[in-house]
Design a protein around this motif. Structure first.
Motif, PDB file in Angstrom:
ATOM      1  N   UNK A  32      -2.559 -40.766 -14.460  1.00  0.00           N
ATOM      2  CA  UNK A  32      -2.964 -41.867 -14.983  1.00  0.00           C
ATOM      3  C   UNK A  32      -4.350 -42.163 -14.345  1.00  0.00           C
ATOM      4  N   UNK A  33      -5.093 -43.608 -15.213  1.00  0.00           N
ATOM      5  CA  UNK A  33      -5.804 -43.720 -14.537  1.00  0.00           C
ATOM      6  C   UNK A  33      -6.009 -45.188 -13.944  1.00  0.00           C
ATOM      7  N   UNK A  34      -6.820 -45.876 -12.849  1.00  0.00           N
ATOM      8  CA  UNK A  34      -7.128 -47.104 -12.999  1.00  0.00           C
ATOM      9  C   UNK A  34      -8.684 -47.787 -12.682  1.00  0.00           C
ATOM     10  N   UNK A  35      -8.962 -48.471 -13.550  1.00  0.00           N
ATOM     11  CA  UNK A  35      -9.941 -49.659 -14.093  1.00  0.00           C
ATOM     12  C   UNK A  35     -10.354 -50.293 -13.416  1.00  0.00           C
ATOM     13  N   UNK A  36     -11.560 -50.563 -13.226  1.00  0.00           N
ATOM     14  CA  UNK A  36     -11.746 -51.598 -12.380  1.00  0.00           C
ATOM     15  C   UNK A  36     -13.172 -52.316 -12.283  1.00  0.00           C
ATOM     16  N   UNK A  37     -13.713 -52.708 -13.686  1.00  0.00           N
ATOM     17  CA  UNK A  37     -14.980 -53.292 -14.380  1.00  0.00           C
ATOM     18  C   UNK A  37     -15.150 -53.584 -12.989  1.00  0.00           C
ATOM     19  N   UNK A  38     -14.642 -55.300 -12.877  1.00  0.00           N
ATOM     20  CA  UNK A  38     -15.295 -56.586 -11.706  1.00  0.00           C
ATOM     21  C   UNK A  38     -14.412 -56.647 -10.743  1.00  0.00           C
ATOM     22  N   UNK A  39     -14.994 -55.929  -9.755  1.00  0.00           N
ATOM     23  CA  UNK A  39     -14.238 -56.226  -8.503  1.00  0.00           C
ATOM     24  C   UNK A  39     -15.181 -56.340  -7.118  1.00  0.00           C
ATOM     25  N   UNK A  40     -15.060 -57.537  -6.428  1.00  0.00           N
ATOM     26  CA  UNK A  40     -16.036 -57.749  -5.359  1.00  0.00           C
ATOM     27  C   UNK A  40     -15.739 -56.838  -4.117  1.00  0.00           C
ATOM     28  N   UNK A  41     -14.100 -56.517  -3.131  1.00  0.00           N
ATOM     29  CA  UNK A  41     -13.463 -56.346  -2.782  1.00  0.00           C
ATOM     30  C   UNK A  41     -12.383 -55.478  -2.659  1.00  0.00           C
ATOM     31  N   UNK A  42     -11.997 -54.187  -2.154  1.00  0.00           N
ATOM     32  CA  UNK A  42     -10.270 -53.469  -2.920  1.00  0.00           C
ATOM     33  C   UNK A  42      -9.360 -54.433  -1.630  1.00  0.00           C
ATOM     34  N   UNK A  43      -7.979 -54.314  -1.896  1.00  0.00           N
ATOM     35  CA  UNK A  43      -7.339 -55.012  -1.479  1.00  0.00           C
ATOM     36  C   UNK A  43      -5.650 -54.067  -1.497  1.00  0.00           C
ATOM     37  N   UNK A  44      -4.653 -54.345  -1.243  1.00  0.00           N
ATOM     38  CA  UNK A  44      -3.816 -53.283  -1.104  1.00  0.00           C
ATOM     39  C   UNK A  44      -3.043 -52.781  -1.878  1.00  0.00           C
ATOM     40  N   UNK A  45      -2.863 -53.930  -2.888  1.00  0.00           N
ATOM     41  CA  UNK A  45      -2.654 -53.369  -4.144  1.00  0.00           C
ATOM     42  C   UNK A  45      -3.452 -52.345  -5.331  1.00  0.00           C
ATOM     43  N   UNK A  46      -4.738 -52.542  -4.206  1.00  0.00           N
ATOM     44  CA  UNK A  46      -5.628 -51.709  -5.284  1.00  0.00           C
ATOM     45  C   UNK A  46      -5.589 -50.307  -4.548  1.00  0.00           C
ATOM     46  N   UNK A  47      -5.418 -50.339  -3.565  1.00  0.00           N
ATOM     47  CA  UNK A  47      -5.234 -48.884  -2.594  1.00  0.00           C
ATOM     48  C   UNK A  47      -3.877 -48.317  -2.991  1.00  0.00           C
ATOM     49  N   UNK A  48      -3.025 -48.928  -3.045  1.00  0.00           N
ATOM     50  CA  UNK A  48      -1.915 -48.395  -4.080  1.00  0.00           C
ATOM     51  C   UNK A  48      -1.742 -47.758  -4.620  1.00  0.00           C
ATOM     52  N   UNK A  49      -2.407 -48.273  -5.656  1.00  0.00           N
ATOM     53  CA  UNK A  49      -2.940 -47.606  -6.852  1.00  0.00           C
ATOM     54  C   UNK A  49      -4.020 -46.699  -6.909  1.00  0.00           C
ATOM     55  N   UNK A  50      -4.755 -46.921  -6.412  1.00  0.00           N
ATOM     56  CA  UNK A  50      -5.637 -45.732  -6.242  1.00  0.00           C
ATOM     57  C   UNK A  50      -5.001 -44.106  -5.239  1.00  0.00           C
ATOM     58  N   UNK A  51      -3.972 -44.690  -4.249  1.00  0.00           N
ATOM     59  CA  UNK A  51      -3.575 -43.286  -3.969  1.00  0.00           C
ATOM     60  C   UNK A  51      -2.648 -42.706  -4.813  1.00  0.00           C
ATOM     61  N   UNK A  52      -2.171 -43.111  -6.337  1.00  0.00           N
ATOM     62  CA  UNK A  52      -1.481 -42.585  -6.981  1.00  0.00           C
ATOM     63  C   UNK A  52      -2.207 -42.606  -8.241  1.00  0.00           C
ATOM     64  N   UNK A  53      -3.170 -42.408  -8.262  1.00  0.00           N
ATOM     65  CA  UNK A  53      -3.661 -42.487 -10.197  1.00  0.00           C
ATOM     66  C   UNK A  53      -4.452 -40.325  -9.349  1.00  0.00           C
ATOM     67  N   UNK A  54      -4.739 -40.203 -11.264  1.00  0.00           N
ATOM     68  CA  UNK A  54      -5.825 -38.830 -10.839  1.00  0.00           C
ATOM     69  C   UNK A  54      -6.810 -39.667 -11.374  1.00  0.00           C
ATOM     70  N   UNK A  55      -7.525 -40.403 -11.363  1.00  0.00           N
ATOM     71  CA  UNK A  55      -8.696 -40.558 -11.666  1.00  0.00           C
ATOM     72  C   UNK A  55      -8.997 -42.436 -11.725  1.00  0.00           C
ATOM     73  N   UNK A  56     -10.284 -42.298 -11.329  1.00  0.00           N
ATOM     74  CA  UNK A  56     -10.866 -44.016 -10.624  1.00  0.00           C
ATOM     75  C   UNK A  56     -12.006 -44.258 -11.911  1.00  0.00           C
TER      76      UNK A  56
END
Ligand code: MLT
Ligand code: MN
Ligand code: ZN
Length: 317
Positions: free
Chosen positions: A206-230
């Motif tokens: 899995x990859x997490x793609x976010x080209x427009x983000x100002x600040x992280x949140x819990x859902x972003x961190x949950x995704x980053x904890x699961x994926x292989x690539x950001x």
């Protein structure tokens, strides 16, 4: 799953037509490779290397498709005179640099576009690409990304793109901003900007793609904890870089973008996760990380963080 970086620059690209900053000047000078040219931000993803989903449609899409043979059909097999391997488009927001390419594809309509209700509204009223394009073979068939109702796991519903097998998309609402022409400018609501967790249903990669983000949140961190690539927003090195350099009155925050440096920056965020690939994208032409001889570039290299380039291929298997 294969991910193609079609464009790695932010709005304006590198060099930007009217910009004479250090990076843009270096990019125009073909005798050195300090700063390479970049088109505006877009990806393509595929599980089989044949059918591709386009993630964001940049104003540079024509050039991007013309320099990417993976997106051209094999005519010896199909016998068709016209066609494309792009089977559908997914939008993360309604920014010009992510949507203007929809007008470039008018010769190949109809085509499916997946976006949130809010993005559909912006692209129907404030920047009316959907109604305009109806004049070409009926235009785009809009498919809804639903972030309002939740699936059993408490997250928004995942979706697939028609005719793209083996890839599932999970939308993740992000803190960011809406474009200057949106009624939601400076009062963003969920749906103005989403990140995408993109999963290969066979390999589980899995990859997490976010080209427009100002600040992280819990859902972003949950995704980053699961994926292989950001593949994350790296618009500016520091928030006030365009003001300090005399290029614009806008901060990164004003535009809904995180900075690379600092405690709340994207490097600090990435350092908290163990990922196979850490990639920065949507890089503004003023950002010193574009210069491969810069201290900022070395700082990223020392942390195994890669500055995306156009044409880069990421294989997850
Ligand atoms: C742009 O690409 O020009 C941005 O949308 C600017 C902004 O958000 O202010
Ligand atoms: Mn942008
Ligand atoms: Zn510049």
């Amino acid at each position: 799953m294969q991910i193609l970086v079609l464009g790695s620059g932010a709005g304006g690209g590198v060099p930007q037509w009217n910009c004479h900053c250090q990076n843009c000047r270096a990019a125009r000078c073909s005798s050195n490779n300090k700063v390479i040219e970049r088109t505006q931000s877009s990806l393509a993803v595929s599980a089989d290397g044949k059918s591709w989903a386009l993630i964001n449609a940049s104003p540079d899409l024509r050039q991007q498709i013309n320099q990417t043979p993976q997106l051209w059909p094999d005519f010896s097999q199909t016998g068709l005179t016209r066609g494309t391997n792009i089977k559908g488009i997914v939008l993360t927001d309604s920014q010009i640099d992510h949507s203007l390419g929809l007008m470039i594809m008018r010769e190949g309509l109809p085509m499916d576009v997946y976006c949130t209700d809010i993005v559909y509204q912006d692209l129907s009223v404030s920047l009316p690409i959907f109604p305009v394009m109806q004049h070409w073979h009926g235009g785009y068939r809009r498919q809804a990304i639903d972030i309002d109702t939740l699936a059993d796991d408490g997250n928004p519903h995942s979706f697939t793109v028609d005719n793209i097998n083996g890839i599932r998309f999970y939308p993740i609402p992000l803190y960011s901003n809406a474009p200057p022409y949106s009624p939601y400018r400076d009062k963003p609501v969920p749906g103005n900007n989403i990140g995408l967790k993109i999963v290969d249903e066979v390999s589980g990669k899995a990859v997490f793609y976010a080209p427009g983000i100002v600040e992280s949140n819990g859902d972003v961190e949950a995704a980053l904890a699961e994926v292989d690539c950001a593949i994350l927003d790296a618009t500016l090195w520091r928030d006030d870089e365009m003001i300090q350099g005399g290029f614009s009155q806008k901060t990164g925050k004003d535009m809904g973008h995180i900075s690379v440096d600092g405690d709340t920056g994207v490097v600090s965020l990435l350092e908290r996760f163990d990922l196979e690939h850490k990639i920065l994208i949507h890089i503004n032409n003023t950002n010193p990380i574009l210069d491969e001889t810069s201290a900022e570039y070395q700082f990223l290299q020392a942390r195994d963080i890669v500055v995306a380039k156009d044409g880069m291929v990421i294989e997850l298997q």
